[in-house]
Enzyme design. Structure first.
Site, PDB file in Angstrom:
ATOM      1  N   ARG A 154       6.554  52.318  31.728  1.00  0.00           N
ATOM      2  CA  ARG A 154       6.450  52.261  30.272  1.00  0.00           C
ATOM      3  C   ARG A 154       4.992  52.547  29.862  1.00  0.00           C
ATOM      4  O   ARG A 154       4.055  52.026  30.466  1.00  0.00           O
ATOM      5  CB  ARG A 154       6.849  50.862  29.800  1.00  0.00           C
ATOM      6  CG  ARG A 154       6.539  50.566  28.360  1.00  0.00           C
ATOM      7  CD  ARG A 154       6.647  49.080  28.081  1.00  0.00           C
ATOM      8  NE  ARG A 154       8.005  48.583  28.200  1.00  0.00           N
ATOM      9  CZ  ARG A 154       8.311  47.317  28.388  1.00  0.00           C
ATOM     10  NH1 ARG A 154       7.356  46.414  28.523  1.00  0.00           N
ATOM     11  NH2 ARG A 154       9.566  46.945  28.471  1.00  0.00           N
ATOM     12  N   LYS A 191       4.046  41.136  15.750  1.00  0.00           N
ATOM     13  CA  LYS A 191       4.183  39.692  15.934  1.00  0.00           C
ATOM     14  C   LYS A 191       2.846  38.986  15.700  1.00  0.00           C
ATOM     15  O   LYS A 191       2.800  37.899  15.120  1.00  0.00           O
ATOM     16  CB  LYS A 191       4.722  39.375  17.336  1.00  0.00           C
ATOM     17  CG  LYS A 191       6.194  39.705  17.526  1.00  0.00           C
ATOM     18  CD  LYS A 191       7.106  38.946  16.568  1.00  0.00           C
ATOM     19  CE  LYS A 191       7.162  37.469  16.877  1.00  0.00           C
ATOM     20  NZ  LYS A 191       8.123  36.753  15.986  1.00  0.00           N
ATOM     21  N   THR A 235       5.355  35.143  20.429  1.00  0.00           N
ATOM     22  CA  THR A 235       5.357  35.593  21.817  1.00  0.00           C
ATOM     23  C   THR A 235       3.957  35.542  22.410  1.00  0.00           C
ATOM     24  O   THR A 235       2.965  35.670  21.687  1.00  0.00           O
ATOM     25  CB  THR A 235       5.891  37.041  21.898  1.00  0.00           C
ATOM     26  OG1 THR A 235       5.701  37.560  23.224  1.00  0.00           O
ATOM     27  CG2 THR A 235       5.149  37.948  20.929  1.00  0.00           C
ATOM     28  N   ASP A 236       3.899  35.393  23.729  1.00  0.00           N
ATOM     29  CA  ASP A 236       2.598  35.460  24.399  1.00  0.00           C
ATOM     30  C   ASP A 236       2.031  36.869  24.415  1.00  0.00           C
ATOM     31  O   ASP A 236       0.855  37.072  24.714  1.00  0.00           O
ATOM     32  CB  ASP A 236       2.696  34.913  25.824  1.00  0.00           C
ATOM     33  CG  ASP A 236       3.690  35.656  26.704  1.00  0.00           C
ATOM     34  OD1 ASP A 236       4.423  36.521  26.198  1.00  0.00           O
ATOM     35  OD2 ASP A 236       3.739  35.347  27.922  1.00  0.00           O
ATOM     36  N   GLU A 237       2.832  37.863  24.057  1.00  0.00           N
ATOM     37  CA  GLU A 237       2.359  39.251  24.091  1.00  0.00           C
ATOM     38  C   GLU A 237       1.295  39.530  23.036  1.00  0.00           C
ATOM     39  O   GLU A 237       0.597  40.545  23.106  1.00  0.00           O
ATOM     40  CB  GLU A 237       3.535  40.219  23.961  1.00  0.00           C
ATOM     41  CG  GLU A 237       4.489  40.141  25.136  1.00  0.00           C
ATOM     42  CD  GLU A 237       5.526  41.235  25.146  1.00  0.00           C
ATOM     43  OE1 GLU A 237       5.183  42.380  24.826  1.00  0.00           O
ATOM     44  OE2 GLU A 237       6.690  40.943  25.474  1.00  0.00           O
ATOM     45  N   TYR A 259       5.324  46.334  18.877  1.00  0.00           N
ATOM     46  CA  TYR A 259       6.001  45.035  18.859  1.00  0.00           C
ATOM     47  C   TYR A 259       5.000  43.897  18.808  1.00  0.00           C
ATOM     48  O   TYR A 259       5.026  43.060  17.895  1.00  0.00           O
ATOM     49  CB  TYR A 259       6.915  44.891  20.077  1.00  0.00           C
ATOM     50  CG  TYR A 259       7.292  43.451  20.371  1.00  0.00           C
ATOM     51  CD1 TYR A 259       7.890  42.664  19.386  1.00  0.00           C
ATOM     52  CD2 TYR A 259       7.058  42.884  21.617  1.00  0.00           C
ATOM     53  CE1 TYR A 259       8.220  41.336  19.637  1.00  0.00           C
ATOM     54  CE2 TYR A 259       7.402  41.560  21.875  1.00  0.00           C
ATOM     55  CZ  TYR A 259       7.980  40.795  20.885  1.00  0.00           C
ATOM     56  OH  TYR A 259       8.305  39.484  21.139  1.00  0.00           O
TER      57      TYR A 259
END
Length: 332
Positions: free
Chosen positions: A271, A152, A121-123, A148
């Protein structure tokens, strides 16, 4: 690559990939999926039984993984705990699946000498300021901000280490936010779509200024197949379709497409640690491997996605009430 092992192939992006493989190649697919709340065997319904086999199991089960690696020609690793809100509520499953699960798969790839592609993921890169003209590239330093994205990032680093230390034939792709069919209703776009379809006002975190770089899941699938076919071992490729939209715009577009007033939504508590902006520069993938996205018009892709959820309520309805009850308990 006659037979692919697709981990997490009953989840959102994984199931879209399986459908894409069956439609566009002659490959057979073995799906390994734990069938947690986010995995749904119904997402594979209608696919030819002589080309698709579903195995229920955990990617951290070394014996099962070893057995399956001996039956396939290449592996595409989608399986992950992936919902940020859930990682903030209970981080442990993210460590078990994203780190230990990936380690288990890499050890099997090492033993069986199988081609391995890791979906990320780009996160992992953290976020960008809203007014920053920059976009993420393959050289952007990692700066994850949630359980998360940090797990990753850890799994990406494991893949890189197994390539360098053990010669595993692996590639990595980091993709922007996906949308499309078969996405769980806990996620932003399907939650808002199904709210509207149920006559519930959509919910928008904070002011809705957070920007995501949206890509249709079918375009993600075609990019992964391109990397499997042409990618250079040890390389990372960023997958994006130049689809930057802030969350407020997305909600208002969903309302407009469905014939609702564009202000018919509620602002809710934001959030914790909510990243502001993601943006992908997919130049390397496009220029070196010749990939291009099909869904370059976000509104057209969103219309098709809304139509799918309207036509497939039996797929998403069983999870809807529980998801909304969970968010209501948090004032979201």
């Amino acid at each position: 690559m006659g037979t692919l092992l697709v981990t997490g192939g009953a989840g959102f992006i994984g199931s879209n990939f399986v459908h894409h493989v069956i439609a566009h190649t002659d490959h057979s697919v073995v799906v390994l999926d734990k069938l947690t709340y986010a995995g749904n065997a119904a997402s594979l319904a209608g696919l030819p039984e002589d080309r698709v086999r579903l195995v229920e199991g955990d990617i951290a089960d070394a014996a099962l993984v070893d057995e399956l690696f001996g039956q396939v020609d290449a592996v595409v690793h989608f399986a992950a705990e992936s919902h940020n809100d859930n990682s903030l509520h209970d981080p442990r499953p993210f460590l078990d699946t994203n780190v230990i699960g990936t380690f288990t798969l890499l050890e099997a790839a090492r033993k069986h000498d199988k081609r391995f592609h890791h979906i990320s993921t780009d996160e992992v890169y953290g976020d960008l300021e809203l007014d920053d003209p920059a976009r993420f590239t393959e050289n952007t330093p990692y700066n994850p901000s949630s359980p998360y994205s940090s797990t990753k990032a850890g799994s990406d680093l494991l893949v890189r280490a197994w390539v360098r230390s053990f010669g595993v034939k692996a590639t990595i792709s980091n993709c922007s936010n996906n949308y499309g069919p078969y996405q769980h209703v806990e996620k932003f776009i399907p939650r808002q779509i199904t709210n509207v379809l149920r006559g519930i006002r959509p919910k928008l975190y904070g002011k809705g200024e957070n920007v995501r770089d949206w890509i249709h899941a079918d375009d993600h699938s075609s990019a992964v197949l391109t990397i499997l076919d042409k990618g250079v071992i040890g390389e990372t490729y960023l997958i994006g379709a130049d689809g930057e939209k802030d969350n407020k715009t997305v909600v208002e577009l969903i309302l407009s497409i469905t014939g609702q007033p564009t202000d018919a939504y509620d602002h809710v508590t934001d959030r914790p640690g909510h990243d502001m902006r993601y943006a992908i520069d997919s130049t390397k993938l496009r220029t070196e491997l010749g990939w291009e996205p099909r869904y370059q018009d976000f509104e057209a892709g969103l219309r098709a996605t809304i139509d799918w959820y309207r036509d497939n309520e039996d797929w998403w309805a069983p999870a809807k009430d529980g998801v909304e009850a969970f968010y209501a308990s948090k004032g979201q």
